[in-house]
Design an enzyme around this catalytic site. Structure first.
Site, PDB file in Angstrom:
ATOM      1  N   TYR A  97       0.828  -1.213   0.000  1.00 38.43           N
ATOM      2  CA  TYR A  97       0.000   0.000   0.000  1.00 38.43           C
ATOM      3  C   TYR A  97       0.857   1.256   0.000  1.00 38.43           C
ATOM      4  O   TYR A  97       0.569   2.228   0.706  1.00 38.43           O
ATOM      5  CB  TYR A  97      -0.957  -0.005   1.205  1.00 38.43           C
ATOM      6  CG  TYR A  97      -1.711  -1.300   1.346  1.00 38.43           C
ATOM      7  CD1 TYR A  97      -2.592  -1.719   0.354  1.00 38.43           C
ATOM      8  CD2 TYR A  97      -1.523  -2.128   2.447  1.00 38.43           C
ATOM      9  CE1 TYR A  97      -3.271  -2.921   0.461  1.00 38.43           C
ATOM     10  CE2 TYR A  97      -2.198  -3.330   2.561  1.00 38.43           C
ATOM     11  CZ  TYR A  97      -3.070  -3.723   1.570  1.00 38.43           C
ATOM     12  OH  TYR A  97      -3.735  -4.917   1.674  1.00 38.43           O
ATOM     13  N   TYR A 151     -13.836  -6.618   3.504  1.00 38.91           N
ATOM     14  CA  TYR A 151     -12.508  -6.775   2.895  1.00 38.91           C
ATOM     15  C   TYR A 151     -12.140  -8.248   2.976  1.00 38.91           C
ATOM     16  O   TYR A 151     -12.213  -8.857   4.055  1.00 38.91           O
ATOM     17  CB  TYR A 151     -11.455  -5.933   3.623  1.00 38.91           C
ATOM     18  CG  TYR A 151     -10.056  -6.207   3.141  1.00 38.91           C
ATOM     19  CD1 TYR A 151      -9.559  -5.575   2.015  1.00 38.91           C
ATOM     20  CD2 TYR A 151      -9.244  -7.122   3.804  1.00 38.91           C
ATOM     21  CE1 TYR A 151      -8.280  -5.849   1.546  1.00 38.91           C
ATOM     22  CE2 TYR A 151      -7.965  -7.406   3.346  1.00 38.91           C
ATOM     23  CZ  TYR A 151      -7.488  -6.761   2.222  1.00 38.91           C
ATOM     24  OH  TYR A 151      -6.233  -7.046   1.771  1.00 38.91           O
ATOM     25  N   ASP A 211     -15.520 -15.569   6.408  1.00 36.90           N
ATOM     26  CA  ASP A 211     -14.107 -15.205   6.329  1.00 36.90           C
ATOM     27  C   ASP A 211     -13.647 -14.867   7.745  1.00 36.90           C
ATOM     28  O   ASP A 211     -13.869 -13.777   8.250  1.00 36.90           O
ATOM     29  CB  ASP A 211     -13.935 -14.011   5.385  1.00 36.90           C
ATOM     30  CG  ASP A 211     -12.495 -13.519   5.312  1.00 36.90           C
ATOM     31  OD1 ASP A 211     -11.661 -13.958   6.133  1.00 36.90           O
ATOM     32  OD2 ASP A 211     -12.206 -12.675   4.444  1.00 36.90           O
ATOM     33  N   LYS A 252      -3.909 -15.606   9.182  1.00 36.95           N
ATOM     34  CA  LYS A 252      -3.281 -14.647  10.097  1.00 36.95           C
ATOM     35  C   LYS A 252      -2.722 -15.300  11.345  1.00 36.95           C
ATOM     36  O   LYS A 252      -1.584 -15.746  11.350  1.00 36.95           O
ATOM     37  CB  LYS A 252      -4.252 -13.516  10.420  1.00 36.95           C
ATOM     38  CG  LYS A 252      -4.433 -12.529   9.269  1.00 36.95           C
ATOM     39  CD  LYS A 252      -5.087 -11.249   9.696  1.00 36.95           C
ATOM     40  CE  LYS A 252      -5.262 -10.280   8.527  1.00 36.95           C
ATOM     41  NZ  LYS A 252      -4.003  -9.721   8.026  1.00 36.95           N
TER      42      LYS A 252
END
Length: 431
Positions: free
Chosen positions: A23, A155, A252, A281
């Site tokens: 990013y 997201y 998710d 994660k």
């Protein structure tokens, strides 16, 4: 290329010349902080910044390092596995670390989820989930069910198809809206339960059931899309609507899984089970990249009876033994450390420590759930100023959009938690 030991200045010069950070433009506008080592909940910088050499990590390395850094149990899991094999292909071969990890995941996730597909990253696990759902319906003789339904504000990753179910307007991927597959979007879920919103969801299911393969959402918390919380009752509504309209339900749980929200998985807040679940994660405790897509027997059987009786997906490093070994060790450590008590203590500390931010000018909201603390401003954060203010407090935070937030490691003690809160308040003031 310089040889021998490099100074911090030389390393940062090479970084600016060659390394493209997430990013960020290339070359970067702001130099990153150079980390020399990490231990416990602290990042040690190669050089002091404003007189500060160590930072308490309020981000848990993008929410993954739940046990902190250099944990002896996880270090030993890596070392022990490395002495046996670092990697072996997963096609036609298998190994104990992957088998043990899959069994652990099946045991700790909702009961109907019985099959585990190991992936490289969270975004890839979402790709696999979407492919599973589309192939399942094709195998059932309904190839027209090719779209996904989701709600705005979400997201799900940066690879191609997951981008298509991220927020299409206010998200990071609106640049690609004309090229991505066109999915079905509901309005963003309200924080509190509203029957009118359930009616809105029901209308979308009724209109699009023949073309929608699955609905995919982040349960309880929309994370990188805006750190928004919503009522678990919406998950119950989605389960009922999906079942009634022959639509699969995908959760998710890449960010919400493994205790982050105060339950082991976000689904448990609602007492429902999805047909497919993605985890990642914190799976490896932040040590190595690995994720997983779990599904029910019905989905696996449906695909196996289809025209193509396999799930045609096979990452080169699928089931990597090092990652699987440390993931299994991390899951054991999660239980041994009483994650519920850890997260409950952090929740109380964040609630108390962030409360003063409510009185700051420009603050719109302060919210806490589990080991997630959010200060939302009424304007875009000045990221450079906010980040620098946190560093001056000895804290590493990475604000974005209108948010200063923290997801600390579960092992963060009360003193460091108070420091994180002070850093977040300083960042909100400066940002």
């Amino acid at each position: 290329m310089p040889t021998g030991d490099l100074t911090s200045e030389q390393l940062l010069a090479l970084d600016r010349e060659h390394v493209w950070h997430p990013y960020a433009p290339m070359p970067g506008v702001r130099p990153p902080l150079l980390v020399e080592s990490a231990s416990g909940v602290r990042l040690r910088l190669a050089e002091p910044v404003g007189g500060v050499r160590e930072l308490v990590d309020g981000m848990a390395s993008w929410w993954s390092a739940i046990h902190g850094y250099a944990h002896p149990v996880l270090d030993e899991a890596i070392r022990g596995q490395l002495g046996r094999m670092g990697h072996v292909m997963f096609g036609g071969l298998t190994h104990e670390p992957a088998i043990r990890l899959a069994a652990e995941l099946v045991e700790m996730t909702p009961g109907p989820l019985q099959h585990v597909f190991l992936a490289d990253s969270g975004s890839v696990s979402v790709e696999v989930a979407m492919k599973m759902c589309l192939q399942y319906w094709r195998s059932r003789g309904r190839p027209g069910k090719q779209r996904l339904l989701t709600w705005r504000g979400g997201y799900h990753g940066d690879t191609w198809h997951p981008m298509s179910v991220c927020d299409p307007d206010g998200g990071m991927h609106d640049l690609w809206s004309g090229a991505l597959p066109r999915q079905v979007f509901a309005d963003a879920p309200p924080r509190e339960f509203e029957q009118a919103y359930v009616d809105h969801l029901a209308g979308l299911f009724e209109r699009h059931a023949d073309e929608v393969a699955a609905v995919i959402v982040e349960p309880v918390v929309q994370n990188a899309g805006g750190m928004r919380f919503h009522s678990p009752r919406y998950l119950q509504a989605l389960r009922e609507l999906a079942s009634a309209h022959d639509v699969l339900l995908v959760f998710d749980e890449i960010a919400t899984g493994f205790g982050r929200t105060g339950e082991l998985f976000g689904a448990e807040h609602a007492g429902v089970s999805p047909d497919v679940m993605c985890v990642g994660k914190a799976l490896t405790g932040g040590y190595l990249s690995m994720a997983a897509t779990l599904c029910t027997r019905e989905i696996a059987d449906g695909i196996s009876r289809g025209e193509l009786p396999v799930l045609a997906h096979g990452p080169t490093f699928m089931g990597n033994p090092l990652a699987a070994a440390v993931a299994t060790a991390s899951l054991h450590l999660l239980r041994q450390n009483d994650w519920r008590a850890q997260v409950g203590r952090i929740e109380k500390g964040l609630a108390a420590g962030l409360e003063p931010a409510r009185d700051l000018p420009g603050v719109r909201d302060v919210r806490v759930l589990g080991a997630i603390g959010v200060v939302q401003l009424d304007h875009e954060v000045d990221v450079a100023a906010a980040g620098a203010a946190a560093v001056r407090e000895g804290v590493w935070l990475r604000p974005f959009r209108d948010l200063v937030y923290t997801m600390p490691p579960y092992v963060t003690d009360d003193e460091d938690l108070a420091r994180i809160c002070a850093g977040a308040i300083a960042a909100a003031q400066a940002g």
